[in-house]
Design an enzyme around this catalytic site. Structure first.
Site, PDB file in Angstrom:
ATOM      1  N   VAL A 222       1.165  -1.335  -0.133  1.00 15.16           N
ATOM      2  CA  VAL A 222      -0.132  -0.013   0.023  1.00 15.16           C
ATOM      3  C   VAL A 222       0.834   0.991   0.097  1.00 15.16           C
ATOM      4  O   VAL A 222       1.770   1.332   0.882  1.00 15.16           O
ATOM      5  CB  VAL A 222      -0.937   0.002   1.165  1.00 15.16           C
ATOM      6  CG1 VAL A 222      -1.643   1.188   1.413  1.00 15.16           C
ATOM      7  CG2 VAL A 222      -2.057  -1.200   1.231  1.00 15.16           C
ATOM      8  N   CYS A 223       0.658   2.092  -0.760  1.00 12.92           N
ATOM      9  CA  CYS A 223       1.396   3.457  -0.865  1.00 12.92           C
ATOM     10  C   CYS A 223       1.269   4.234   0.128  1.00 12.92           C
ATOM     11  O   CYS A 223       0.201   4.441   0.704  1.00 12.92           O
ATOM     12  CB  CYS A 223       0.946   4.184  -2.392  1.00 12.92           C
ATOM     13  SG  CYS A 223       1.873   5.817  -2.346  1.00 12.92           S
ATOM     14  N   ILE A 224       2.308   4.630   0.847  1.00 16.10           N
ATOM     15  CA  ILE A 224       2.280   5.238   2.073  1.00 16.10           C
ATOM     16  C   ILE A 224       1.483   6.755   2.154  1.00 16.10           C
ATOM     17  O   ILE A 224       0.735   6.994   2.899  1.00 16.10           O
ATOM     18  CB  ILE A 224       3.576   5.441   2.614  1.00 16.10           C
ATOM     19  CG1 ILE A 224       3.490   6.125   4.055  1.00 16.10           C
ATOM     20  CG2 ILE A 224       4.512   6.262   1.993  1.00 16.10           C
ATOM     21  CD1 ILE A 224       4.839   6.056   4.978  1.00 16.10           C
TER      22      ILE A 224
ATOM     23  N   GLY B 110      -2.114   5.991   1.162  1.00 23.97           N
ATOM     24  CA  GLY B 110      -2.716   5.594   2.255  1.00 23.97           C
ATOM     25  C   GLY B 110      -3.080   6.570   3.515  1.00 23.97           C
ATOM     26  O   GLY B 110      -4.159   6.701   3.961  1.00 23.97           O
TER      27      GLY B 110
END
Length: 128
Positions: A76-78, A81
């Site tokens: 998941v892209c920080i 997210g």
């Protein structure tokens, strides 16, 4: 063949469901999935608090089961997210939020993992 997927659509979208079905088909074939990268609204696929109606597929749980059964890395892209409130325990603490909601089969990563997935895979397929 080694494939990676980019999922940019939320679990309520047909694109996210198609990505999941595609991933299932890949794991049932002689091919392998290197990584699945959730970006933009796709990060909602990692939300452990999602509770869809009982007659619908719970995609966050389905992704977690796929990862567990086939050792697939769910990234998941920080930035995406955090912007959308999908946080692991470390990010919840760092951002002074009262809880984390990222499913434990998913991991928060940077965009470098997207690049890694594209470079180390024979094909990178996007949905959404």
């Amino acid at each position: 063949m080694k494939l990676s997927l980019g999922v940019y659509a939320p679990p309520s979208s047909p694109a996210a469901y198609n990505a999941y079905r595609f991933a299932q088909a890949v794991t049932e074939s002689s091919n392998e999935i290197y990584k699945i990268f959730f970006y933009f609204d796709g990060v909602y696929n990692g939300n452990s608090l999602a509770t869809p109606p009982s007659d619908e597929v719970n995609l966050p749980e389905a992704w977690a089961e796929l990862a567990n059964n086939h050792q697939v890395e769910l990234c998941v892209c920080i930035a995406a997210g955090i912007r959308r409130g999908v946080l692991d325990a470390d990010e919840a603490t760092r951002n002074q939020k009262h809880c984390a909601n990222l499913n434990d089969k998913f991991q928060i990563v940077g965009l470098g993992q997207l690049l890694d997935a594209a470079v180390k895979s024979d094909r990178f397929v996007t949905f959404g």
